[in-house]
Write an enzyme that holds these catalytic residues in place. Structure first.
Site, PDB file in Angstrom:
ATOM      1  N   GLN A 121      55.261  74.977  41.087  1.00  0.00           N
ATOM      2  CA  GLN A 121      55.883  76.027  40.287  1.00  0.00           C
ATOM      3  C   GLN A 121      56.645  75.412  39.123  1.00  0.00           C
ATOM      4  O   GLN A 121      57.833  75.122  39.219  1.00  0.00           O
ATOM      5  CB  GLN A 121      56.802  76.900  41.142  1.00  0.00           C
ATOM      6  N   PHE A 122      55.943  75.248  37.998  1.00  0.00           N
ATOM      7  CA  PHE A 122      56.565  74.635  36.824  1.00  0.00           C
ATOM      8  C   PHE A 122      57.701  75.484  36.275  1.00  0.00           C
ATOM      9  O   PHE A 122      58.590  74.972  35.598  1.00  0.00           O
ATOM     10  CB  PHE A 122      55.520  74.357  35.732  1.00  0.00           C
ATOM     11  N   THR A 123      57.722  76.778  36.604  1.00  0.00           N
ATOM     12  CA  THR A 123      58.769  77.645  36.060  1.00  0.00           C
ATOM     13  C   THR A 123      60.159  77.301  36.590  1.00  0.00           C
ATOM     14  O   THR A 123      61.152  77.795  36.056  1.00  0.00           O
ATOM     15  CB  THR A 123      58.462  79.135  36.339  1.00  0.00           C
TER      16      THR A 123
END
Length: 149
Positions: free
Chosen positions: A78-80
């Protein structure tokens, strides 16, 4: 490297209508990789997560790890988690690692979790995923290898 760790009674990830990973009792780990991260951060977080004593013992005290209870891990990239909203209202993801490097470190993290004897299911890197979980508690822990929170 940043993680959101949630104690779950079950969790699954679906990609394009197919379940790519599912667990019963254990930990859902949302994992974000930063630009400056290296293997040492993945090792640190895998060790920390495998040993987190966030499951209750017979006295209802958080005293047991996912290893102790025979649980599993569902790791989802989850790069967010590196979204920066200090300016404006649209997040900037400049602090997130490039996808190629992030995938390497995500896979390395998964390998480190498995090396600790844990079953580790995964999502699909860079895919649009639907994550379903039943949070047990709820218990949610934030971890950052740079110890920023």
């Amino acid at each position: 490297m940043r993680t959101v760790v949630q104690r779950v009674s079950r969790a699954s990830v679906t990609v394009e209508g197919r379940i790519s990973g599912a667990i019963e009792r254990g930990l859902l780990v949302l994992l974000g990789v930063g630009q400056d991260d290296a293997e040492s951060e993945a090792e640190y977080l895998a060790e920390k997560i495998a040993g987190l004593r966030i499951f209750e013992d017979e006295n209802e005290k958080m005293n047991l790890s996912v290893v102790d209870v025979g649980g599993a891990v569902l790791a989802v990239s989850q790069f967010t988690l590196y979204g920066d909203v200090r300016k404006g209202k649209r997040p900037s993801f400049d602090a997130a690692a490039r996808p190629e490097r992030a995938k390497e470190l995500y896979e390395y993290f998964v390998a480190q979790i498995r090396a600790k004897g844990l079953r580790c299911e995964t999502g699909v890197f860079q895919a649009m995923m639907h994550v379903e979980l039943v949070n047990d508690g709820p218990v949610t822990i934030l971890l950052d290898s740079k110890k920023e929170f």
